[in-house]
Design an enzyme around this catalytic site. Sequence first.
Site, PDB file in Angstrom:
ATOM      1  N   TYR A 299      16.194 -26.982  63.409  1.00 13.82           N
ATOM      2  CA  TYR A 299      15.872 -25.653  62.931  1.00 13.82           C
ATOM      3  C   TYR A 299      16.779 -24.811  62.213  1.00 13.82           C
ATOM      4  O   TYR A 299      16.577 -24.416  61.084  1.00 13.82           O
ATOM      5  CB  TYR A 299      15.353 -24.982  64.041  1.00 13.82           C
ATOM      6  CG  TYR A 299      14.459 -23.596  63.752  1.00 13.82           C
ATOM      7  CD1 TYR A 299      12.968 -23.473  63.293  1.00 13.82           C
ATOM      8  CD2 TYR A 299      15.313 -22.428  63.797  1.00 13.82           C
ATOM      9  CE1 TYR A 299      12.535 -22.269  63.021  1.00 13.82           C
ATOM     10  CE2 TYR A 299      14.609 -21.325  63.297  1.00 13.82           C
ATOM     11  CZ  TYR A 299      13.340 -21.260  63.187  1.00 13.82           C
ATOM     12  OH  TYR A 299      12.886 -19.935  62.541  1.00 13.82           O
TER      13      TYR A 299
ATOM     14  N   ASP B 144       0.994 -33.406  50.393  1.00 11.83           N
ATOM     15  CA  ASP B 144       1.896 -33.699  51.528  1.00 11.83           C
ATOM     16  C   ASP B 144       3.254 -33.594  51.023  1.00 11.83           C
ATOM     17  O   ASP B 144       3.710 -34.326  50.050  1.00 11.83           O
ATOM     18  CB  ASP B 144       1.808 -35.251  52.071  1.00 11.83           C
ATOM     19  CG  ASP B 144       2.765 -35.763  53.083  1.00 11.83           C
ATOM     20  OD1 ASP B 144       3.547 -35.142  53.326  1.00 11.83           O
ATOM     21  OD2 ASP B 144       2.470 -36.910  53.478  1.00 11.83           O
TER      22      ASP B 144
ATOM     23  N   THR C  50       2.281 -15.077  64.153  1.00 12.77           N
ATOM     24  CA  THR C  50       1.469 -16.174  63.893  1.00 12.77           C
ATOM     25  C   THR C  50       0.488 -16.489  64.982  1.00 12.77           C
ATOM     26  O   THR C  50       0.992 -16.282  66.102  1.00 12.77           O
ATOM     27  CB  THR C  50       2.195 -17.178  63.231  1.00 12.77           C
ATOM     28  OG1 THR C  50       3.128 -17.798  64.064  1.00 12.77           O
ATOM     29  CG2 THR C  50       2.910 -16.573  61.819  1.00 12.77           C
TER      30      THR C  50
END
Length: 287
Positions: A165, A70, A200
Amino acid sequence: MQDKAPVVLVTGASRGAGRGIAIGLGAHGCTVYVTGRSEKAGDATLPGTIYETAEAVTAVGGQGIAVRCDHGDDRDVEALFEQIRREQGRLDLLVNNAASIYDELTHPGHFWEKPLKLADIINVGVRSSYVASWLAAPMMVEQGKGLIVFTSGSGAVHYVYGPGYGAHKAGVDKMAADMAVDFKGSGVATLSVWMGALLTDRLQMVMDSDPMKYAYLKDTVETPEFTGHIIWALLNDPKIAELSGQTVIGAEMARTYRLLDQGGRQPPSPRDTAGIAPHVQHPRIIR
């Protein structure tokens, strides 16, 4: 070229760009540590696990090693680097790719109309890349050689999906530039690589949601593995020190190294298609 199979860490490699990069590097015989949180089907909304990626790396000729990590937990990341040092004694390449991306990122609406969790990309994205680089640096400086790559995109300099982003992309570009200043003379180089639109599972889902809107992507997308081959060429470039600190456009580096994507395609650069280019760091240094 490397005397031994390079030891590589690709963060966030369960799926998407990270998976493709890991497989691309595996095809060149690298030992690739692949990290992420997905260990079984259902751990994420999209398919892909660290074990599947590691198996794919091995299948193409490398050695894939899956490590559940993580990247929002510093203790997990510290344990990861301790494992790499214990098992390999070195790290030649770090690809900082892990980022918290949620489906809602591409939904319509202003940033305040979307879930606050989209801000997680500042933690697992910007901060996690800093942490991994901080832990990789002593090992690389000690061996007098290494490359740290940040996966980025043109959203660093124009609006894409919102401020979170964009802050991630701009942030990693800036880290590559500033870390290069500290690494100067150590044999360690840093680069941020702008990838194009990657074919993707996530992008395919977005394209399928509105085929007309996203039809323009059909002739411009890159395979995720393409960036892996570009990074391999950068790792083996004897003049990599001259590039250190720069943000480079993957499609342009592919031309430099005469690399083609799947099917013999040469993906376009955003510099050519839209006049978009990375910011250039000013040379002034204040310490």
